[in-house]
Design a protein around this motif. Structure first.
Motif, short mmCIF file in Angstrom:
data_model
loop_
_atom_site.label_atom_id
_atom_site.label_comp_id
_atom_site.label_asym_id
_atom_site.label_seq_id
_atom_site.Cartn_x
_atom_site.Cartn_y
_atom_site.Cartn_z
N CYS A 1 -11.65 -14.28 -33.51
CA CYS A 1 -12.09 -13.01 -32.98
C CYS A 1 -12.72 -11.87 -34.12
CB CYS A 1 -11.06 -12.28 -32.11
SG CYS A 1 -10.34 -13.45 -30.69
N CYS B 1 -8.28 -12.90 -27.64
CA CYS B 1 -8.26 -14.17 -27.09
C CYS B 1 -6.90 -14.71 -26.62
CB CYS B 1 -8.80 -15.11 -27.98
SG CYS B 1 -7.80 -15.71 -29.26
N CYS C 1 -6.39 -21.10 -32.05
CA CYS C 1 -7.55 -20.98 -31.47
C CYS C 1 -8.43 -22.48 -31.46
CB CYS C 1 -8.95 -20.33 -32.00
SG CYS C 1 -8.46 -18.34 -31.39
#
Length: 143
Positions: free
Chosen positions: A34, A11, A19
């Motif tokens: 992830c 990502c 995130c």
């Protein structure tokens, strides 16, 4: 990006830009978000701390906020010594940590060991006498 800052291979999140909802490192270049999205087969081979839960070898262990912080630091450095000072810095960001004589960290690690043992992972945290702790995750995800 600093030379020592990590980046997720999936990502692109970094140490400074996590995130949405937060993530931690499960590998040198893989974040917990992830890893969790990779599916059930992937998470059984690793340990991930997500929102005060430790996901390890297919089981989920509820953690207190401080236990989650300590576990997140340990899981981010599998099979490596994590010094007491680094754990104190994570537990008390922006403030003065307790003295090395304080047993707060030892009590937390003891509680974590009990929870891990109850889930079948008796030897997942090793003590490195007078230095710190090491999270041990053998091949196959069984600690």
């Amino acid at each position: 990006m600093a030379a020592t800052e990590r980046r997720c291979r999936d990502c692109g999140c970094t140490d400074l830009r996590a995130c949405p909802g937060g993530c931690s490192w499960v590998d040198a270049d893989l974040c917990s978000s992830c890893a969790a999205a990779a599916g059930p087969g992937a998470e059984s081979a690793m340990a991930v701390v997500v929102r005060q839960r430790l996901l390890i070898a297919g089981s989920s262990i509820k953690l207190s906020r401080t236990e989650a912080v300590v576990m997140q630091v340990l899981v981010a450095a599998p099979d490596c010594l994590v010094e007491v000072d680094a754990l104190h810095a994570a537990m008390y960001p922006g403030s003065k940590p307790p003295s090395r004589e304080s047993n707060v960290l030892q009590v937390l690690v003891s509680r974590l060991r009990r929870k891990l043992a109850a889930a079948g992972h008796k030897h997942a945290i090793e003590t490195i006498r007078l230095r710190g702790y090491r999270f041990v995750m053998p091949q196959g995800g069984v600690a």
